[in-house]
Scaffold this motif. Sequence first.
Motif, short mmCIF file in Angstrom:
data_model
loop_
_atom_site.label_atom_id
_atom_site.label_comp_id
_atom_site.label_asym_id
_atom_site.label_seq_id
_atom_site.Cartn_x
_atom_site.Cartn_y
_atom_site.Cartn_z
N ALA A 29 0.86 -1.19 0.00
CA ALA A 29 0.00 0.00 0.00
C ALA A 29 0.89 1.23 0.00
O ALA A 29 1.99 1.21 0.57
CB ALA A 29 -0.91 0.02 1.23
N GLU A 52 -1.72 -2.71 -3.89
CA GLU A 52 -3.13 -3.09 -3.97
C GLU A 52 -4.08 -2.01 -3.47
O GLU A 52 -5.28 -2.12 -3.65
CB GLU A 52 -3.38 -4.40 -3.22
CG GLU A 52 -3.03 -4.37 -1.75
CD GLU A 52 -3.35 -5.70 -1.05
OE1 GLU A 52 -3.83 -6.63 -1.71
OE2 GLU A 52 -3.11 -5.78 0.17
N LYS A 53 -3.53 -0.95 -2.85
CA LYS A 53 -4.41 0.13 -2.39
C LYS A 53 -3.58 1.35 -2.00
O LYS A 53 -2.36 1.27 -1.82
CB LYS A 53 -5.26 -0.31 -1.21
CG LYS A 53 -4.49 -0.64 0.05
CD LYS A 53 -5.40 -1.18 1.16
CE LYS A 53 -6.05 -2.50 0.79
NZ LYS A 53 -6.83 -3.09 1.88
N SER A 71 -4.06 6.49 -8.06
CA SER A 71 -5.14 5.50 -8.03
C SER A 71 -5.52 5.07 -9.44
O SER A 71 -5.69 3.87 -9.71
CB SER A 71 -6.36 6.09 -7.30
OG SER A 71 -7.47 5.24 -7.43
N VAL A 76 -6.01 1.08 -8.42
CA VAL A 76 -6.22 0.59 -7.05
C VAL A 76 -7.17 1.51 -6.28
O VAL A 76 -7.28 2.69 -6.59
CB VAL A 76 -4.89 0.47 -6.28
CG1 VAL A 76 -3.97 -0.55 -6.95
CG2 VAL A 76 -4.19 1.82 -6.16
N PRO A 77 -7.86 0.96 -5.27
CA PRO A 77 -8.79 1.77 -4.48
C PRO A 77 -8.07 2.66 -3.46
O PRO A 77 -6.90 2.45 -3.15
CB PRO A 77 -9.64 0.71 -3.77
CG PRO A 77 -8.75 -0.48 -3.66
CD PRO A 77 -7.89 -0.46 -4.89
N GLU A 79 -8.38 4.09 0.45
CA GLU A 79 -9.02 3.88 1.75
C GLU A 79 -8.55 4.96 2.71
O GLU A 79 -7.36 5.19 2.88
CB GLU A 79 -8.67 2.49 2.29
CG GLU A 79 -9.18 1.36 1.39
CD GLU A 79 -8.98 -0.03 1.99
OE1 GLU A 79 -8.65 -0.13 3.19
OE2 GLU A 79 -9.16 -1.01 1.25
#
Length: 215
Positions: A29, A52-53, A71, A76-77, A79
């Motif tokens: 991340a 992955e994020k 992003s 990727v998302p 958060e």
Amino acid sequence: MSLKYKIIPVTPFQQNCSLIWCEETRKAAVVDPGGDLARIRSAIDQEGVTVEKILLTHAHIDHAGGTAELSKTLGVPIEGPHKEDNFWIVGLPQQAQMFGFPAPEVFTPDRWLEDGQQVTVGKQILDVLHCPGHTPGHVVFFHRESALALVGDVLFHGSIGRTDFPKGDHGTLVRSIREKLFPLGDEVAFIPGHGPMSTFGRERASNPFVSDHRG
């Protein structure tokens, strides 16, 4: 197997963007991609990890300015942070103008974070602590097994976050540090948003703003 990290100073403010990854899965991340995305992507390539994020502690420009672009580029998302920082995200273009940053895209996180929730990086789990004061929606990420916290601009080596921005509050910030962070343990090392790492024990002993002997 544990959580690994690499600190990547970005933007003219030398903000500590962090690349964190699960040693076992090599899933990663990016925490607080404020800008200088080529530098961040270079670090990702050097470590050979798969992002992955994106995780955000708060939405000030030097922490969140590169979020939308990264992003999209990585697919990727996003958060974090807590939804109370949405006004800062909406105001990213104005922040950029004020501080001479490139104009960023406004975004909506895929997941707003709340106190007591958790985020995952590969097989590693980090606790989410809502620590307002610097901004109302600021969160901290804590990896218990590594005794490592990513605290954004809540706490620094020898200092604490500014509270003179909209919706900042000094008393709230001090409570966040003393009631949410320090109880995690003196041995916990933390990556601040700027400057060198420290431990909660060191700050309890000597930080002029929040040390134990300040009462």
